[in-house]
Scaffold this motif. Structure first.
Motif, PDB file in Angstrom:
ATOM      1  N   ARG A  50      20.532   6.479 -12.183  1.00 10.77           N
ATOM      2  CA  ARG A  50      20.804   5.071 -11.886  1.00 10.77           C
ATOM      3  C   ARG A  50      21.482   4.504 -13.120  1.00 10.77           C
ATOM      4  NH1 ARG A  50      19.754   7.078  -7.885  1.00 10.77           N
ATOM      5  NH2 ARG A  50      18.291   6.480  -6.224  1.00 10.77           N
ATOM      6  N   ASP A 142       7.111  -4.560  -4.532  1.00 16.99           N
ATOM      7  CA  ASP A 142       7.948  -5.749  -4.565  1.00 16.99           C
ATOM      8  C   ASP A 142       9.291  -5.405  -3.925  1.00 16.99           C
ATOM      9  OD1 ASP A 142       9.407  -4.302  -6.447  1.00 16.99           O
ATOM     10  OD2 ASP A 142       8.492  -5.311  -8.155  1.00 16.99           O
ATOM     11  N   GLU A 143      10.237  -6.308  -3.939  1.00 15.84           N
ATOM     12  CA  GLU A 143      11.505  -6.088  -3.259  1.00 15.84           C
ATOM     13  C   GLU A 143      12.386  -5.070  -3.969  1.00 15.84           C
ATOM     14  OE1 GLU A 143      13.455  -9.788  -2.671  1.00 15.84           O
ATOM     15  OE2 GLU A 143      11.930 -10.604  -1.331  1.00 15.84           O
ATOM     16  N   LYS A 144      12.150  -4.820  -5.255  1.00  9.67           N
ATOM     17  CA  LYS A 144      13.032  -3.961  -6.029  1.00  9.67           C
ATOM     18  C   LYS A 144      12.512  -2.540  -6.162  1.00  9.67           C
ATOM     19  CE  LYS A 144      15.375  -3.680 -10.508  1.00  9.67           C
ATOM     20  NZ  LYS A 144      15.578  -4.294 -11.827  1.00  9.67           N
ATOM     21  N   ASN A 145      11.212  -2.362  -6.323  1.00 11.53           N
ATOM     22  CA  ASN A 145      10.665  -1.047  -6.659  1.00 11.53           C
ATOM     23  C   ASN A 145       9.624  -0.565  -5.652  1.00 11.53           C
ATOM     24  OD1 ASN A 145      12.023  -0.497  -9.248  1.00 11.53           O
ATOM     25  ND2 ASN A 145      10.942  -2.329  -9.917  1.00 11.53           N
ATOM     26  N   ASP A 146       9.935  -0.715  -4.371  1.00 10.51           N
ATOM     27  CA  ASP A 146       9.052  -0.196  -3.332  1.00 10.51           C
ATOM     28  C   ASP A 146       9.880   0.682  -2.398  1.00 10.51           C
ATOM     29  OD1 ASP A 146       7.220   0.393  -1.414  1.00 10.51           O
ATOM     30  OD2 ASP A 146       6.945  -1.650  -0.698  1.00 10.51           O
ATOM     31  N   TRP A 147       9.839   1.997  -2.647  1.00  7.49           N
ATOM     32  CA  TRP A 147      10.612   2.960  -1.861  1.00  7.49           C
ATOM     33  C   TRP A 147       9.693   3.880  -1.053  1.00  7.49           C
ATOM     34  CZ3 TRP A 147      15.627   2.037  -1.453  1.00  7.49           C
ATOM     35  CH2 TRP A 147      16.231   1.240  -2.442  1.00  7.49           C
TER      36      TRP A 147
END
Length: 279
Positions: A50, A142-147
């Motif tokens: 990334r 959260d919206e960024k780090n939930d995969w």
């Protein structure tokens, strides 16, 4: 008491197959990268970069798979709407075969806040076993780090069972007795969009099969390596998404596509071109 297999029956949110999907990378489209894997005969391990940051922890690169059912995978492609990140192309394997080869589910976060350290450009989680580092994924709900919806699996070459710089699929790199091989698959599947793409993949696999037959005749002592490669090619099927009813795809897992025989068989193609004694 019901067995785990019986419990899973009818659960269309679950699947017994894992998909390694390809994406645009190194100036190549997702389909071109898929062709490259088929031509190379294996999936190269990587660091899931990334920017300049490696997101695979530890000292070994990994190959990633998703346990998402086929319909969920296709819905994911549609919703992300980002061909650089994910597209309709991939290779699928039975979960049992990936597990036997050393693949494992990822570990989403730790109980306590993890402490990272960097060594020679690689990142490590302190206190985490070295041979499990590749499985760790930074996770915050959260919206960024939930995969977690990807239901990810990973494979890294910790047992040194691969002689290649990645995960063997159609070739293993050098001699290894068939009975000791970690990379034997009951079925290898390839997902493409169009019939013309299927033909291109088919041509590569058939050409590799014929080339290996020729090499076998020259060196009979190499029979185990060659036989394994040929069996892998013969066990490969190709699913063409454009040729399947959208109503079926909207609900289907790999299991349903296989049961309905909505695929092209490389073995049948070879039998159509050559006699069964040759195959």
């Amino acid at each position: 008491m019901a067995t785990p297999i019986e419990i899973k029956q009818g659960r269309y949110d679950l699947t017994d197959y894992l998909i390694h999907f390809t994406r645009k990378n190194n100036g190549l489209s997702a389909f071109e990268n898929l062709k490259s894997i088929v031509s190379d005969g294996y999936i190269k391990a990587g660091w899931s970069q990334r920017g300049k940051r490696k997101t695979v922890f530890g000292s070994k690169p990994a190959v990633c798979f998703t346990e998402t059912p086929l319909n969920g995978f296709l819905d994911y492609v549609k919703k992300r709407s980002n061909k650089d990140a994910i597209d309709h192309y991939g290779i699928f394997f039975h979960k049992k075969d990936i597990f036997k080869a050393g693949g494992r589910t990822v570990i989403y976060g730790t109980t306590l806040e993890p402490k990272e350290k960097e060594e020679n450009g690689n990142f490590f989680i302190e206190g985490f076993p070295e041979d499990e580092q590749y499985r760790y994924i930074l996770t915050k709900v959260d919206e960024k780090n939930d995969w977690m919806h990807e239901r990810e699996w990973r494979w890294a070459n910790w047992s040194n069972s691969s002689f290649l710089d990645g995960f063997p699929v159609w070739k293993i790199g050098q001699y290894k007795p068939l009975e000791n091989a970690d990379f034997r698959f009951r079925r290898i599947g390839i997902v493409v969009k169009t019939n013309s793409q299927m033909k291109m993949i088919e041509d590569i696999l058939v050409a590799n099969f014929i080339a290996e037959r020729g090499r076998l005749r020259k060196d009979e002592n190499d029979i185990f390596d060659l036989h394994y490669l040929q069996e892998a090619i013969k066990s490969t099927v190709i699913i063409v998404l454009d040729e399947i009813d959208p109503d079926i795809l909207a609900k289907a897992r790999i299991e349903e596509i296989i049961n309905l025989e909505k695929f092209y068989s490389i073995y049948r193609t070879l039998c159509g071109k050559y006699n069964t004694e040759y195959i």
